[in-house]
Design a protein around this motif. Structure first.
Motif, PDB file in Angstrom:
ATOM      1  N   TYR A 103       9.101  21.259  43.947  1.00  0.00           N
ATOM      2  CA  TYR A 103       8.231  20.860  45.055  1.00  0.00           C
ATOM      3  C   TYR A 103       7.918  22.073  45.913  1.00  0.00           C
ATOM      4  N   TYR A 138       3.729  19.084  43.667  1.00  0.00           N
ATOM      5  CA  TYR A 138       4.867  18.700  42.839  1.00  0.00           C
ATOM      6  C   TYR A 138       4.563  19.006  41.378  1.00  0.00           C
ATOM      7  N   PHE A 181      11.295  14.648  38.259  1.00  0.00           N
ATOM      8  CA  PHE A 181      10.953  15.670  39.247  1.00  0.00           C
ATOM      9  C   PHE A 181      11.423  17.040  38.792  1.00  0.00           C
ATOM     10  N   ASP A 221      11.530  23.614  46.657  1.00  0.00           N
ATOM     11  CA  ASP A 221      12.696  22.824  46.258  1.00  0.00           C
ATOM     12  C   ASP A 221      12.748  22.842  44.735  1.00  0.00           C
TER      13      ASP A 221
END
Lengths: 112, 111
Positions: free
Chosen positions: A48, A33, A45, A56
């Protein structure tokens, strides 16, 4: 290595320049991450990676941000045409499965 | 409204006190709940990891999840000066990759 290694630990760059931030995860960890931590904010975030699956990228704030993970190991986060609002600590975490439970110490980015 | 709300503090307690740290959340789909400890200029360190509701204990640390109230807690017993740090809660859906973090609570334990 024993932990997640990030480099550089500090980076000062001029507005408009491109920067590359590096993350060396724990050997064998398949999940990786990237997060951004701004003063007074929680971790945000960014992206990923899991094994050889497509990453992602849903957290990347703009198309100036991109990341790669070569050979399922080292990852590089690139910020193009940096802006002052990009100033933050960029954290990388890796784990065997989803969990992001081992973090590096981060790269403190300052855009002047 | 943020997905996860956490009082930033700062919280200051004497050594030996019981500390209670809390987070509330809005999305009932969260199933995984974590607590991290972050020392200054370091990355977060995972303390506790729980799935769904209930309690989990590890040494001086106890994590509680109350899904009906959308409320999670971390209790620290016999607090020590070395517990002085920022504590972050985080949570995640079963499906999906994103973890949602609170902003962190700054704790100081005074000797």
């Amino acid at each position: 290595g024993a932990g997640v290694s990030q480099s550089p630990s500090n980076k000062v760059t001029e507005k408009g320049k491109d920067v590359e931030l590096r993350c060396d995860p724990i050997s064998g960890h398949t999940a990786l991450y990237w997060y951004r931590q701004s003063l007074g904010q929680g971790l945000e975030f960014l992206i990923y990676f899991q094994g050889n699956s497509a990453p992602d990228k849903s957290g990347l704030p703009s198309d100036r941000f991109s990341a790669e993970r070569t050979g399922g190991s080292v990852s590089t986060l690139t910020i193009q045409r940096t802006q002052q609002e990009d100033s933050a600590v960029y954290l990388c975490a890796s784990s065997l499965l989803q969990g992001g439970d081992t973090f590096g110490s981060g790269t403190r980015l300052t855009v002047v | 409204q943020k997905e996860v709300e956490q009082d930033p503090g700062p919280l200051s307690v004497p050594e030996g006190a019981i500390v209670s740290l809390n987070c509330t959340y809005s999305n009932s789909a969260f199933q995984y709940f974590m607590w991290y400890r972050q020392y200054s200029r370091k990355g977060p360190e995972l303390l506790m990891y729980t799935y769904s509701s209930g309690n989990k204990e590890d040494g001086r640390f106890t994590a509680q999840v109350d899904k009906s109230s959308k409320y999670i807690s971390l209790f620290i017993r016999d607090s020590q000066p070395s517990d002085s740090a920022t504590y972050l809660c985080a949570m995640k859906w079963v499906i999906g990759n994103q973890f949602y973090f609170g902003t962190g609570t700054s704790l100081t334990v005074i000797p």
